[in-house]
Design a protein around this motif. Structure first.
Motif, PDB file in Angstrom:
ATOM      1  N   ALA A  46       0.834  -1.210   0.000  1.00  0.00           N
ATOM      2  CA  ALA A  46       0.000   0.000   0.000  1.00  0.00           C
ATOM      3  C   ALA A  46       0.866   1.257   0.000  1.00  0.00           C
ATOM      4  O   ALA A  46       0.580   2.220  -0.715  1.00  0.00           O
ATOM      5  N   ASP A  47       1.947   1.240   0.780  1.00  0.00           N
ATOM      6  CA  ASP A  47       2.858   2.395   0.815  1.00  0.00           C
ATOM      7  C   ASP A  47       3.541   2.600  -0.534  1.00  0.00           C
ATOM      8  O   ASP A  47       3.727   3.731  -0.977  1.00  0.00           O
ATOM      9  N   GLY A  48       3.910   1.502  -1.194  1.00  0.00           N
ATOM     10  CA  GLY A  48       4.518   1.604  -2.517  1.00  0.00           C
ATOM     11  C   GLY A  48       3.561   2.205  -3.531  1.00  0.00           C
ATOM     12  O   GLY A  48       3.949   3.036  -4.354  1.00  0.00           O
ATOM     13  N   TRP A  49       2.295   1.813  -3.459  1.00  0.00           N
ATOM     14  CA  TRP A  49       1.276   2.386  -4.351  1.00  0.00           C
ATOM     15  C   TRP A  49       1.073   3.861  -4.024  1.00  0.00           C
ATOM     16  O   TRP A  49       0.921   4.686  -4.915  1.00  0.00           O
ATOM     17  N   THR A  50       1.081   4.210  -2.750  1.00  0.00           N
ATOM     18  CA  THR A  50       0.930   5.612  -2.346  1.00  0.00           C
ATOM     19  C   THR A  50       2.085   6.448  -2.882  1.00  0.00           C
ATOM     20  O   THR A  50       1.881   7.576  -3.338  1.00  0.00           O
ATOM     21  N   ASP A  51       3.276   5.899  -2.864  1.00  0.00           N
ATOM     22  CA  ASP A  51       4.460   6.609  -3.376  1.00  0.00           C
ATOM     23  C   ASP A  51       4.342   6.919  -4.871  1.00  0.00           C
ATOM     24  O   ASP A  51       5.008   7.822  -5.368  1.00  0.00           O
ATOM     25  N   ALA A  52       3.517   6.185  -5.576  1.00  0.00           N
ATOM     26  CA  ALA A  52       3.343   6.389  -7.023  1.00  0.00           C
ATOM     27  C   ALA A  52       2.264   7.433  -7.338  1.00  0.00           C
ATOM     28  O   ALA A  52       1.999   7.703  -8.510  1.00  0.00           O
ATOM     29  N   ALA A  53       1.672   8.042  -6.310  1.00  0.00           N
ATOM     30  CA  ALA A  53       0.556   8.970  -6.516  1.00  0.00           C
ATOM     31  C   ALA A  53       0.928  10.159  -7.397  1.00  0.00           C
ATOM     32  O   ALA A  53       0.123  10.596  -8.223  1.00  0.00           O
TER      33      ALA A  53
END
Length: 144
Positions: A46-53
């Motif tokens: 989830a944090d990795g996906w958030t970093d791609a925002a």
């Protein structure tokens, strides 16, 4: 494995054996069934996906004419089991050839590379990963 996603990605979460060593979350994202056992694993993704925002802001809002997929036992094309803290890498590929090849956001989490074609797909999948992290974080196993 490469998975293309456009439009609203259907999501299903099934948590079994809550709080025990056998706890398992089945997270269906379109045609991929992901198994997770620990909150730390779901949180890392989830944090990795958030970093791609920031990169996701460059995607089109939605791909026109895309029909949502249904979810069911016959629609799963791949199953993946995540454990530990998988490394999540993202990269934005801008449109090429005058727009003939559309922009895509690639998010690699372990053995799966998600090719996200629009902001709708990104948002629906980010929401699912956050929900998985919250479910597993709220229900730690005996070993966590």
């Amino acid at each position: 494995m490469v998975v293309h996603a456009a439009g609203l990605v259907p999501v299903r979460l099934d948590l079994a054996h809550v709080g025990t060593a056998e706890q398992q979350l089945g997270l269906t994202l379109g045609c991929v069934l992901v198994y997770l056992r620990a909150g730390i694993t779901a949180r890392a993704i989830a944090d990795g996906w958030t970093d791609a925002a920031v990169a996701a802001r460059s995607l089109r809002p939605a791909v026109a004419g895309h029909r949502p997929l249904v979810i069911g036992p016959t629609t799963v094309a791949a199953m993946v089991r995540y454990a530990g803290s998988p490394r999540v890498i993202s990269a934005f590929e801008p449109a090429r050839a005058g727009g003939a090849v559309p922009a895509v956001l690639r998010i690699q989490a372990g053995p799966v590379t998600w090719e996200i074609c629009d902001a709708t797909a990104y948002t629906s999948m980010l929401r699912a990963w956050r929900q998985a992290a919250r479910l597993l974080g709220d229900n730690p196993t005996e070993d966590e």
